[in-house]
Design a protein around this motif. Sequence first.
Motif, PDB file in Angstrom:
ATOM      1  N   LYS A 175       0.606   8.507  -5.055  1.00  0.00           N
ATOM      2  CA  LYS A 175       0.752   9.836  -4.463  1.00  0.00           C
ATOM      3  C   LYS A 175       2.105   9.887  -3.779  1.00  0.00           C
ATOM      4  O   LYS A 175       2.458   8.987  -3.012  1.00  0.00           O
ATOM      5  CB  LYS A 175      -0.386  10.069  -3.462  1.00  0.00           C
ATOM      6  N   LEU A 176       2.874  10.928  -4.058  1.00  0.00           N
ATOM      7  CA  LEU A 176       4.219  11.062  -3.516  1.00  0.00           C
ATOM      8  C   LEU A 176       4.199  12.073  -2.367  1.00  0.00           C
ATOM      9  O   LEU A 176       3.578  13.136  -2.472  1.00  0.00           O
ATOM     10  CB  LEU A 176       5.171  11.527  -4.610  1.00  0.00           C
ATOM     11  N   TYR A 177       4.875  11.721  -1.283  1.00  0.00           N
ATOM     12  CA  TYR A 177       4.945  12.585  -0.097  1.00  0.00           C
ATOM     13  C   TYR A 177       6.409  12.853   0.232  1.00  0.00           C
ATOM     14  O   TYR A 177       7.259  11.964   0.114  1.00  0.00           O
ATOM     15  CB  TYR A 177       4.312  11.903   1.126  1.00  0.00           C
ATOM     16  N   SER A 217      -2.247   4.252  -5.327  1.00  0.00           N
ATOM     17  CA  SER A 217      -3.640   4.679  -5.467  1.00  0.00           C
ATOM     18  C   SER A 217      -4.435   3.588  -6.151  1.00  0.00           C
ATOM     19  O   SER A 217      -3.981   2.972  -7.118  1.00  0.00           O
ATOM     20  CB  SER A 217      -3.731   5.969  -6.293  1.00  0.00           C
ATOM     21  N   PHE A 218      -5.638   3.340  -5.620  1.00  0.00           N
ATOM     22  CA  PHE A 218      -6.507   2.320  -6.215  1.00  0.00           C
ATOM     23  C   PHE A 218      -7.636   2.958  -7.021  1.00  0.00           C
ATOM     24  O   PHE A 218      -8.527   2.280  -7.496  1.00  0.00           O
ATOM     25  CB  PHE A 218      -7.067   1.421  -5.114  1.00  0.00           C
ATOM     26  N   ASN A 219      -7.584   4.290  -7.160  1.00  0.00           N
ATOM     27  CA  ASN A 219      -8.576   5.021  -7.964  1.00  0.00           C
ATOM     28  C   ASN A 219      -7.876   5.583  -9.186  1.00  0.00           C
ATOM     29  O   ASN A 219      -7.417   6.724  -9.198  1.00  0.00           O
ATOM     30  CB  ASN A 219      -9.213   6.144  -7.136  1.00  0.00           C
ATOM     31  N   GLU A 220      -7.776   4.766 -10.199  1.00  0.00           N
ATOM     32  CA  GLU A 220      -7.026   5.132 -11.390  1.00  0.00           C
ATOM     33  C   GLU A 220      -7.954   5.777 -12.411  1.00  0.00           C
ATOM     34  O   GLU A 220      -8.490   5.123 -13.304  1.00  0.00           O
ATOM     35  CB  GLU A 220      -6.333   3.901 -11.969  1.00  0.00           C
ATOM     36  N   GLY A 221      -8.166   7.077 -12.278  1.00  0.00           N
ATOM     37  CA  GLY A 221      -9.046   7.790 -13.196  1.00  0.00           C
ATOM     38  C   GLY A 221      -8.407   7.948 -14.551  1.00  0.00           C
ATOM     39  O   GLY A 221      -7.181   8.110 -14.671  1.00  0.00           O
ATOM     40  N   LYS A 244       0.836  -1.209   0.000  1.00  0.00           N
ATOM     41  CA  LYS A 244       0.000   0.000   0.000  1.00  0.00           C
ATOM     42  C   LYS A 244       0.863   1.248   0.000  1.00  0.00           C
ATOM     43  O   LYS A 244       0.517   2.250  -0.622  1.00  0.00           O
ATOM     44  CB  LYS A 244      -0.938  -0.004   1.214  1.00  0.00           C
ATOM     45  N   PHE A 245       1.960   1.235   0.750  1.00  0.00           N
ATOM     46  CA  PHE A 245       2.914   2.350   0.675  1.00  0.00           C
ATOM     47  C   PHE A 245       4.309   1.861   1.017  1.00  0.00           C
ATOM     48  O   PHE A 245       4.489   0.850   1.695  1.00  0.00           O
ATOM     49  CB  PHE A 245       2.505   3.539   1.560  1.00  0.00           C
ATOM     50  N   VAL A 246       5.285   2.614   0.518  1.00  0.00           N
ATOM     51  CA  VAL A 246       6.682   2.373   0.870  1.00  0.00           C
ATOM     52  C   VAL A 246       7.287   3.717   1.272  1.00  0.00           C
ATOM     53  O   VAL A 246       7.057   4.738   0.622  1.00  0.00           O
ATOM     54  CB  VAL A 246       7.467   1.720  -0.292  1.00  0.00           C
TER      55      VAL A 246
END
Length: 355
Positions: free
Chosen positions: A280-282, A229-233, A212-214
């Motif tokens: 999403k990048l943080y 992201s699991f919402n690939e618009g 889910k994240f790294v």
Amino acid sequence: MSRDCENTVVVGCGAVSVDFLATVAAYPKPDDKIRSTSFKVQGGGNAGNALTCASRLGLKPRIISKVADDTQGREVLRELEADGVSQEGTSPFTYVIVDSQTKSRTCIHTPGYPPMKPVDLSESSLLTALNGAKIVYFDGRLHETALVVAHEAVKKNIPILMDAERLREGLDDLLKLADYVVCAAQFPQAWTEASTVPKALVCMLLRLSNIKFVIVTLGKDGCIMLERSFNEGPSTEEMDVDQLLESLEMRKNRRTHIPTCISSSVTKLHAEGIGTVFGKLYVGTAENVPPSELIDTTGAGDAFIGSILYAICANFTPEKMLCFAATVAASKCRAIGARTGLPYHTDPCLASFMN
């Protein structure tokens, strides 16, 4: 403490040890004879430290590890019990040289013998340890036993957080089962052979479909996190992941001493020669600890991971999670050893996160 974490059980499997911490004015040169300026004996080991942190923050940790029935082993158990960590299961020890001049530490580790094997963990002990657990954490050691625990966790739909400190035997098998990964700075590129850290994070999400994240921790430079992201618009913008990180770095607030976090929108992240993921990048900053307060970085990464365990259980947003983990790690660095400076959930420095 967050109400979401009341009576929350977290299980860890990995290293516990004793640390012998000697502080010196400067790191010795070959053949030097020097005197320490202070000395401390304290519990250590990645799993032991991370779960001690989680316990002080309010979780109820259980640890699966192995120590001998010797003086060091009994001290390891005593200290864990004092911090509320329950156990299943020559003891390992580490010499730590803390350099007052550079604020760095050098570790000389002696593994325990014989190492823990799956036969050392009975089925009843394993089931008892996992009963009611919300998350399971592995530090990459004791890989044969860890894999048995991980497969049982997967059967019970218990999410897994993996600490990827360095390349280790059996690590790939554990990573394939992980839901979350926290990496040391050098690991992503070493594991993927990608040319940059952002490309390596994209590669990790492509190779590890469950992730889910790294997060990659960068010491005083903070951290970078890539969340799937699991919402690939269909209209999601595509962007080169290196360029996106560069743009986020330019937006960082370098004038504040407290941890901050900025993020991109959900983006189609492209890594040249590797592939594309939706995510999403943080970018998280570390707390700017004044030199006069910076004592010892031993165990800072373990404190970060213990905080991430708590944040997942408390359902923190990613931004809040990264700032929280940076704050806890900074608190740890204000005292010698991996555990002395770990804050409790009532510590004033955590008040804004615990409300």
